[in-house]
Design a protein around this motif. Structure first.
Motif, PDB file in Angstrom:
ATOM      1  N   LEU A 260       0.818  -1.212   0.000  1.00 11.82           N
ATOM      2  CA  LEU A 260       0.000   0.000   0.000  1.00 11.82           C
ATOM      3  C   LEU A 260       0.854   1.266   0.000  1.00 11.82           C
ATOM      4  CD1 LEU A 260      -2.910  -0.980   2.419  1.00 11.82           C
ATOM      5  CD2 LEU A 260      -2.796  -1.134  -0.063  1.00 11.82           C
ATOM      6  N   THR A 261       2.177   1.107  -0.059  1.00  9.57           N
ATOM      7  CA  THR A 261       3.072   2.256  -0.156  1.00  9.57           C
ATOM      8  C   THR A 261       3.714   2.233  -1.533  1.00  9.57           C
ATOM      9  OG1 THR A 261       3.582   1.807   2.154  1.00  9.57           O
ATOM     10  CG2 THR A 261       4.897   3.500   1.058  1.00  9.57           C
ATOM     11  N   PRO A 262       3.069   2.857  -2.527  1.00  7.88           N
ATOM     12  CA  PRO A 262       3.639   2.804  -3.882  1.00  7.88           C
ATOM     13  C   PRO A 262       5.029   3.424  -3.913  1.00  7.88           C
ATOM     14  CG  PRO A 262       1.415   3.700  -3.908  1.00  7.88           C
ATOM     15  CD  PRO A 262       1.834   3.626  -2.477  1.00  7.88           C
ATOM     16  N   PRO A 263       5.937   2.856  -4.713  1.00  2.09           N
ATOM     17  CA  PRO A 263       7.284   3.409  -4.780  1.00  2.09           C
ATOM     18  C   PRO A 263       7.240   4.864  -5.248  1.00  2.09           C
ATOM     19  CG  PRO A 263       6.987   1.606  -6.366  1.00  2.09           C
ATOM     20  CD  PRO A 263       5.762   1.691  -5.561  1.00  2.09           C
ATOM     21  N   PRO A 264       8.242   5.675  -4.834  1.00  2.00           N
ATOM     22  CA  PRO A 264       8.234   7.085  -5.202  1.00  2.00           C
ATOM     23  C   PRO A 264       8.117   7.275  -6.721  1.00  2.00           C
ATOM     24  CG  PRO A 264      10.256   6.499  -4.005  1.00  2.00           C
ATOM     25  CD  PRO A 264       9.405   5.297  -4.044  1.00  2.00           C
ATOM     26  N   GLY A 265       7.360   8.274  -7.107  1.00  2.00           N
ATOM     27  CA  GLY A 265       7.212   8.550  -8.539  1.00  2.00           C
ATOM     28  C   GLY A 265       6.030   7.835  -9.160  1.00  2.00           C
TER      29      GLY A 265
ATOM     30  N   GLU B  79     -18.036  -5.274   7.254  1.00  2.00           N
ATOM     31  CA  GLU B  79     -16.671  -5.015   7.704  1.00  2.00           C
ATOM     32  C   GLU B  79     -15.738  -4.888   6.506  1.00  2.00           C
ATOM     33  OE1 GLU B  79     -18.712  -7.186   8.962  1.00  2.00           O
ATOM     34  OE2 GLU B  79     -18.648  -7.156  11.157  1.00  2.00           O
ATOM     35  N   ILE B  80     -15.937  -5.746   5.503  1.00  2.00           N
ATOM     36  CA  ILE B  80     -15.075  -5.702   4.323  1.00  2.00           C
ATOM     37  C   ILE B  80     -15.268  -4.381   3.578  1.00  2.00           C
ATOM     38  CG2 ILE B  80     -14.669  -6.750   2.047  1.00  2.00           C
ATOM     39  CD1 ILE B  80     -15.308  -9.479   3.429  1.00  2.00           C
ATOM     40  N   MET B  81     -16.513  -3.940   3.475  1.00  2.00           N
ATOM     41  CA  MET B  81     -16.757  -2.660   2.793  1.00  2.00           C
ATOM     42  C   MET B  81     -16.026  -1.529   3.510  1.00  2.00           C
ATOM     43  SD  MET B  81     -18.434  -3.373   0.108  1.00  2.00           S
ATOM     44  CE  MET B  81     -18.828  -1.792  -0.585  1.00  2.00           C
ATOM     45  N   VAL B  82     -16.092  -1.509   4.837  1.00  2.00           N
ATOM     46  CA  VAL B  82     -15.374  -0.479   5.600  1.00  2.00           C
ATOM     47  C   VAL B  82     -13.872  -0.630   5.359  1.00  2.00           C
ATOM     48  CG1 VAL B  82     -14.862   0.412   7.905  1.00  2.00           C
ATOM     49  CG2 VAL B  82     -17.182  -0.317   7.335  1.00  2.00           C
ATOM     50  N   GLY B  83     -13.410  -1.895   5.364  1.00  2.00           N
ATOM     51  CA  GLY B  83     -11.993  -2.159   5.097  1.00  2.00           C
ATOM     52  C   GLY B  83     -11.567  -1.576   3.761  1.00  2.00           C
ATOM     53  N   ILE B  84     -12.445  -1.702   2.763  1.00  2.00           N
ATOM     54  CA  ILE B  84     -12.106  -1.177   1.435  1.00  2.00           C
ATOM     55  C   ILE B  84     -11.956   0.345   1.494  1.00  2.00           C
ATOM     56  CG2 ILE B  84     -12.922  -0.898  -0.945  1.00  2.00           C
ATOM     57  CD1 ILE B  84     -14.322  -3.626  -0.637  1.00  2.00           C
ATOM     58  N   THR B  85     -12.881   0.999   2.206  1.00  2.00           N
ATOM     59  CA  THR B  85     -12.778   2.466   2.275  1.00  2.00           C
ATOM     60  C   THR B  85     -11.477   2.868   2.973  1.00  2.00           C
ATOM     61  OG1 THR B  85     -13.974   2.550   4.359  1.00  2.00           O
ATOM     62  CG2 THR B  85     -15.273   2.807   2.346  1.00  2.00           C
ATOM     63  N   ILE B  86     -11.065   2.079   3.963  1.00  2.00           N
ATOM     64  CA  ILE B  86      -9.818   2.408   4.669  1.00  2.00           C
ATOM     65  C   ILE B  86      -8.619   2.242   3.734  1.00  2.00           C
ATOM     66  CG2 ILE B  86      -8.287   1.720   6.559  1.00  2.00           C
ATOM     67  CD1 ILE B  86     -10.845   0.884   8.086  1.00  2.00           C
ATOM     68  N   VAL B  87      -8.610   1.139   2.997  1.00  2.00           N
ATOM     69  CA  VAL B  87      -7.493   0.917   2.070  1.00  2.00           C
ATOM     70  C   VAL B  87      -7.484   2.005   1.000  1.00  2.00           C
ATOM     71  CG1 VAL B  87      -6.471  -0.687   0.414  1.00  2.00           C
ATOM     72  CG2 VAL B  87      -7.509  -1.572   2.491  1.00  2.00           C
ATOM     73  N   MET B  88      -8.684   2.414   0.542  1.00  2.00           N
ATOM     74  CA  MET B  88      -8.758   3.490  -0.457  1.00  2.00           C
ATOM     75  C   MET B  88      -8.146   4.769   0.098  1.00  2.00           C
ATOM     76  SD  MET B  88     -12.541   2.759  -1.967  1.00  2.00           S
ATOM     77  CE  MET B  88     -12.740   4.154  -3.072  1.00  2.00           C
ATOM     78  N   LYS B  89      -8.438   5.022   1.375  1.00  2.00           N
ATOM     79  CA  LYS B  89      -7.895   6.213   2.025  1.00  2.00           C
ATOM     80  C   LYS B  89      -6.364   6.096   2.128  1.00  2.00           C
ATOM     81  CE  LYS B  89      -9.103   9.244   5.842  1.00  2.00           C
ATOM     82  NZ  LYS B  89      -9.751   9.305   7.152  1.00  2.00           N
ATOM     83  N   ALA B  90      -5.910   4.893   2.484  1.00  2.00           N
ATOM     84  CA  ALA B  90      -4.463   4.684   2.621  1.00  2.00           C
ATOM     85  C   ALA B  90      -3.755   4.908   1.291  1.00  2.00           C
ATOM     86  CB  ALA B  90      -4.190   3.283   3.143  1.00  2.00           C
ATOM     87  N   LEU B  91      -4.437   4.569   0.222  1.00  2.00           N
ATOM     88  CA  LEU B  91      -3.830   4.716  -1.109  1.00  2.00           C
ATOM     89  C   LEU B  91      -4.140   6.062  -1.734  1.00  2.00           C
ATOM     90  CD1 LEU B  91      -4.553   1.247  -2.749  1.00  2.00           C
ATOM     91  CD2 LEU B  91      -2.300   2.231  -2.371  1.00  2.00           C
ATOM     92  N   ASN B  92      -5.094   6.761  -1.132  1.00  2.00           N
ATOM     93  CA  ASN B  92      -5.573   8.023  -1.673  1.00  2.00           C
ATOM     94  C   ASN B  92      -6.137   7.839  -3.091  1.00  2.00           C
ATOM     95  OD1 ASN B  92      -6.191  10.690  -1.791  1.00  2.00           O
ATOM     96  ND2 ASN B  92      -4.100  11.374  -2.297  1.00  2.00           N
ATOM     97  N   VAL B  93      -7.027   6.841  -3.241  1.00  2.00           N
ATOM     98  CA  VAL B  93      -7.687   6.635  -4.543  1.00  2.00           C
ATOM     99  C   VAL B  93      -9.192   6.832  -4.379  1.00  2.00           C
ATOM    100  CG1 VAL B  93      -5.946   5.057  -5.425  1.00  2.00           C
ATOM    101  CG2 VAL B  93      -7.928   4.132  -4.224  1.00  2.00           C
ATOM    102  N   GLU B  94      -9.858   7.154  -5.487  1.00  2.00           N
ATOM    103  CA  GLU B  94     -11.290   7.411  -5.473  1.00  2.00           C
ATOM    104  C   GLU B  94     -12.101   6.197  -5.901  1.00  2.00           C
ATOM    105  OE1 GLU B  94     -12.603  10.550  -4.677  1.00  2.00           O
ATOM    106  OE2 GLU B  94     -10.530  10.892  -4.026  1.00  2.00           O
ATOM    107  N   LYS B  95     -11.425   5.271  -6.568  1.00  2.00           N
ATOM    108  CA  LYS B  95     -12.163   4.177  -7.193  1.00  2.00           C
ATOM    109  C   LYS B  95     -11.699   2.822  -6.696  1.00  2.00           C
ATOM    110  CE  LYS B  95     -13.078   3.282 -11.498  1.00  2.00           C
ATOM    111  NZ  LYS B  95     -12.786   3.163 -12.920  1.00  2.00           N
TER     112      LYS B  95
END
Lengths: 289, 443, 322
Positions: free
Chosen positions: B149-154, B184-200
């Motif tokens: 969940l930590t994309p490489p720089p760039g 719970e999984i749906m909430v988990g998805i929103t958290i991962v989306m937040k961690a990645l800063n993605v909208e989709k």
């Protein structure tokens, strides 16, 4: 008749023309090579086994000619004789190296090391080793699938179908080291042939703790240090629960062999012992031999 | 037309015997063995010693190096020893042996079943919590989640893909988890989306799990940006690159990471673990394991603490059948055959498959008849029969040129071969060798 | 659980596909053509086919058992196919000893000297047929007229369609006769309809893919069609070329032989088109009226080269972004 003459003339002309071209080209692209390379190469066994660390005899020959000294250059197949010959051609001195032979450091036969599961993958040690520890309790021992046999260019190592362990044919082994590289478990080692082919070595590579090793295999080295204590020459070291005999220091006194509680130290090509060990005189005689 | 990936693929018999079996919780035995390497990468450094008292959720192994994940105790009790123990790798590796006493948890852990949907943490706080909880890819690859969940720089992630494909035959643990823990999984998805800063985010589910597709489509209505996609049943759709191709039509180039096409793929089980870690402070110490097989009396899905021997789980499914020939950790295509059933459940144990002797034995290998079926089914567009030959004859440069390092080890080639050739056995070996050569060249 | 666990690398399941299944599927696909041959040539067809199979299987067994000293695997069906295809490629009146010689060459030389099934470079049946055609041109081109149409039997010989096309256009049978299979010719080349039925079966059973047969037939049709556009004489009629001689048999059963055809789809298309092209070229401008088997043999030799240059389409190679 004229047809015949035309044909002969045409073919002759083509032949002569081609010969001329070939000659010119071969002159133009001629490679100046040190003639000694060929001489050295002729002196080598032409096994192309790669045991010297070079891709083949030709590149080894080139390396010999190029090098300042012959230190570190050794043809394991030809041995000292060949290297002396090479040295003579080049007017240098061959470094002295003892002739070696491959030894298999595992005695875990089917009787001594019970099979706990059935391996059913590709018949290849490297494949099995990547998968798991092997079909016995010992994850260091021989897998018996014969990668060493396949690697040997001299037909000098075979799997004994009764023990499922490889056995080295000493007369054929050239110590090229192919099997050492092929074995994924690092079981095979090149050791000095020794006087009259007499050798003593620890036939086990198990690094597990003693109890674990013993449970997996009756003839495993358990790292008990008894051999180390009895060795008069400090030739034996113990690391990771495993004994190792340094063949530079070992004087073949055979004292370590009987003290090993698991019979994991092997002696090869010795005359049979007298029934009542210890027999100090006999052993001293061997030491001086 | 349902979507699927475009190159190769097979459709083995699904045999999902344990589908729809409610998740049962297994009793904790007297002793558990917690391996210190439950992830790809360096083993953990133990932070407990013999005699230490631990609670469920106590950190016992600290991650060392970049690609590594923390390990926590799954039970409360006393550390008996730290010693070598056989695990699914087939080798003995370091593990912590814990004598179980009661079932006391670390006080921070919220064990209630109530749903916590709100998450006010920042991106960094979420990632730290995931890293601390020792979450790894629970589909079997066990790659540490916080690294993923930590994309490489760039690089920048644009899309989160939730891998709910479960394309391995027999396994149903993800399916059942999805049915029972969808909120719970749906909430988990929103958290991962937040961690990645993605909208989709897209949830990819194979069409043999219609109930899950239906349920998640219902739930997704309340979550903007999250969609559910039904996929044609095709193996190996659960492969990251295949799933991205199926869902977005983009193909990750050879040797590149999914992030190169803007996607991050996350296993559905891991997503649930993220929920528990972030919202409930619960580290990854238990997971759902499918116990299944043709002769298993009661195929089932079991919630098991990490470290419980598989033997106990199999006993819960009716015991080891008489006919047992092979026990596999994972599914039949990519799972590992085990030499012993005493090994413990780990973070990556998605299931245990018991195969009868009659089906377990491979048939003798014949000469290749060059039918090209392995070429047809290879999802990476490789030539397996050529790669096997190149490995056998150790022609590493040609093997590299022919893409041996692209192999995802899905086993479609060996599965298909009419001459019963162990294609993957050799390709896997060759891939390892070539990767070693490539690494050596880079250094 | 007393037994030891079996341990092997993944995958742990298999599709159940075997060499035998594929080979027997080919044999099943040959049944319609065989039935037509039986109807047209009556007992002769049965005798020739049975003998060819017997010779091929027998030689394979004897050579593997007593010369190579290995365990024969004649049950894999490949020798049976070679026998049937060889029989389908010869005229019914062929002397038995010639048939035996052809079988020996096909199995002994073409197949087993290269290492048996999977290692042979050339299709054994094709090579056997060509060996016979070159060695015994008279016997190999003495076609018995079909018993269904001729008043007398074996003694009457007549020209094949392609022979007629090239050398005596007025004796041509109609297209319908050719499609159904009542024109003179080799045993298995009679009925296009029966062979197409076999193709459908093979495609349905996924023993072969469409690439090779379709590319061969399409190339032949296109090539002759173009010529026919400019010069509409029977010699260039695409349908006559498609329906006549060994084209169907070759395209469906011989060119698709796993061992001697390319591995990849792209390779198969190249291989098929080249066969189609060479076939037409030999038919129109070569010394022999028929060129299918030469074309296949030639392309067999090119298969390793094609394999070398047509790597499959790698994942991520073509579509990089979107």
């Amino acid at each position: 008749m004229s047809v015949l003459i035309t044909a002969v003339a045409t073919l002759g002309a083509i032949g002569a023309g081609s010969a001329a071209i070939l000659y010119l080209v071969s002159q133009k692209f001629k490679v100046e090579e040190d003639p000694r390379i060929q001489e050295v190469q002729d002196a080598l066994p032409a096994a192309n086994c790669g045991g010297c660390g070079f891709p083949g005899c030709a590149s080894f020959a080139a390396a010999c000619v190029k090098a300042e000294t012959l230190d570190g250059l050794n043809c394991p197949v030809g041995g000292q004789e060949t290297m002396d010959h090479v040295a003579a051609i080049l007017g240098r001195k061959a470094s002295v190296s003892a002739k070696k032979v491959a030894v298999v450091r595992c005695s875990g036969t089917c009787d001594e090391r019970p099979r706990l599961n059935l391996y059913d993958g590709a018949s290849n040690c490297a494949v099995a080793a990547a998968l798991y520890g092997g079909d016995t309790g010992c994850s260091f021992g021989c897998l018996g699938l014969g990668d060493c046999v396949d690697s040997c260019a001299f037909d000098a190592i075979h799997i004994n179908p009764e023990t499922m362990l490889p056995e080295v044919v000493e007369d054929k082994c050239t110590a090229c080291g192919a099997c050492v590289k092929a074995c994924p478990k690092d079981i095979i080692e090149l050791r000095k042939v020794g006087p009259k082919s007499r050798r003593i070595y620890v036939s086990c590579v198990n690094k597990d703790k003693g109890a674990v090793a013993k449970k997996a295999c009756n003839v495993a080295c358990i790292g008990c240090t008894k051999c180390q204590q009895v060795c008069p020459f400090e030739a034996i070291t113990i690391e990771n629960n495993l004994a190792f005999i340094d063949d530079d220091k070992c004087r073949l006194c055979r004292k370590c062999v009987p003290v090993c509680p698991t019979n994991s130290i092997l002696e090869l090509n010795f005359p049979p012992r007298k029934e009542t060990p210890p027999a100090p005189k006999g052993e001293e005689a061997t030491v001086t031999a | 037309m349902l979507k699927t990936f475009r190159i190769g693929g097979i459709h083995p018999k699904e045999n999902k015997f344990s589908a729809g079996m409610a998740i049962q919780t297994i009793a904790i035995p007297g002793e558990v063995i917690i391996p210190l390497s439950q992830h790809i990468g360096a083993p953990c450094q133990p932070v407990v010693k013999k005699g230490d008292k631990v609670k469920a959720g106590t950190l016992i192994g600290k991650a060392v190096g970049f690609v590594s994940a923390n390990i926590h105790s799954s039970v409360s009790g006393t550390v008996v020893k730290i010693d070598k123990a056989l695990d699914a790798s087939g080798y003995k590796r370091d593990a912590v042996f814990i004598k179980v006493e009661g079932d006391e948890w670390e006080p921070a852990v919220d064990r209630s079943l109530s749903l916590v949907s709100e998450c006010r943490l920042t991106q960094k706080e979420i990632l730290d919590k995931i890293a601390a909880a020792g979450i790894v890819g629970m589909g079997g690859a066990t790659f540490p989640t916080h690294v993923k969940l930590t994309p490489p720089p760039g690089t920048k992630a644009e899309l989160l893909i939730i891998n709910a494909v479960e394309c391995e035959p027999y396994l149903t643990s993800d399916h059942q988890l999805m049915m029972e823990k969808s909120d719970e999984i749906m909430v988990g998805i929103t958290i991962v989306m937040k961690a990645l800063n993605v909208e989709k985010a897209i949830i990819g589910i194979e069409n043999n799990k219609r109930d899950a597709i239906e349920q998640f489509r219902q739930k997704a209505k309340a979550y903007p940006g999250i969609t559910v996609e039904a996929l044609k049943v095709q193996y190996p759709q659960g492969g990251e690159k295949q799933l991205i191709d199926a869902l977005t039509g983009r193909q990750v180039p050879s040797g590149a990471l999914p992030i190169s096409v803007g996607a991050v793929v996350q296993n559905v089980g891991s997503t649930f673990a993220v929920y528990e870690a972030v919202q409930k402070n619960k580290p990854l110490v238990e997971r759902v394991v499918t116990i299944t097989g043709k002769d298993v009396k009661q195929p089932c899905n079991i919630l098991s603490r990490v470290g419980i021997p598989l033997n106990n789980l199999i006993a819960m499914a009716g015991g080891v059948p008489e006919t047992t020939g092979k026990v596999i950790s994972g599914g039949p295509m990519m799972g590992k055959a085990l030499a012993s059933i005493d090994i413990p459940v780990t973070k990556g144990t998605s299931g245990v498959l018991i195969v009868p002797t009659l089906e377990a034995k491979r048939k003798a290998m014949k000469d290749c008849i060059r039918c090209g079926k392995c070429v047809d089914v290879c999802p990476m567009g490789l030539n397996p029969t050529l790669l096997m030959n190149l490995t056998e004859y150790e022609v590493w440069d040609r093997a590299e040129k022919n893409g041996i390092t692209d192999c995802i080890e899905c086993g479609s080639c060996s599965y298909t071969c009419p001459a019963d050739r162990p294609l993957l056995d050799y390709i896997r070996l060759g891939k390892g060798k070539v990767m070693g050569i490539v690494r050596a060249r880079k250094n | 659980m007393e037994n030891k666990l079996i341990v092997s690398p993944s995958p742990h399941v298999h599709s159940g596909d075997t060499i035998q299944k594929n080979m027997y599927a080919v044999l099943i696909a040959l049944i319609p053509a065989f039935l037509v041959a039986l109807y047209v040539f009556r007992l002769d067809a049965l005798i020739i086919t049975a003998l060819a199979v017997l010779f091929c299987v027998g030689f394979e067994y004897l050579i593997v058992r007593f010369i190579l000293k290995k365990e024969p695997s004649i049950l894999d069906g490949s020798a049976i196919i070679t026998g049937v295809l060889l029989a389908f490629n010869v005229p019914t009146g062929l002397p038995v000893w010639i048939l035996a010689l052809g079988s020996l060459f096909a199995i002994g030389v073409v197949k087993l000297t290269f290492g048996g099934l999977g290692n042979n470079i050339f299709n054994p049946a094709i090579a056997g047929r060509i060996f016979l055609l070159i060695s015994f041109p008279a016997q190999m081109t003495t076609w018995a007229a079909p018993e269904t149409t001729a008043a007398t039997t074996d003694a009457v010989s007549s020209a094949t369609v392609l022979g007629a096309l090239k050398f005596a256009p007025e004796t041509m049978p109609s297209l319908m006769e050719m499609f159904l299979g009542t024109e003179p010719g080799s045993l298995g080349e009679m009925s296009v309809a029966a062979l197409l039925l076999g193709l459908i079966y093979l495609l349905w059973k996924r023993v072969i893919t469409w690439h090779i047969p379709v590319s061969i037939l399409a190339t032949v049709a296109l090539f002759t069609g173009l010529l026919y556009l400019f010069n509409p004489v029977p010699l260039y009629h695409p349908l006559i070329h498609l329906f006549s001689g060994g084209l169907m048999l070759g395209a469906i059963f011989m060119a698709t032989d796993y061992v001697t055809s390319p591995l990849t789809k792209r390779g198969m298309l190249i291989y098929g088109s080249a066969i189609g092209f060479i076939t037409v070229a030999i038919r129109l401008w070569g010394a022999y009226p028929e060129g299918v088997s030469f074309a296949i043999l030639l392309m067999n030799a090119f298969t390793p080269l094609i394999n070398n240059y047509t790597t499959p389409k790698r994942f991520g190679e073509v579509v990089k972004h979107g």
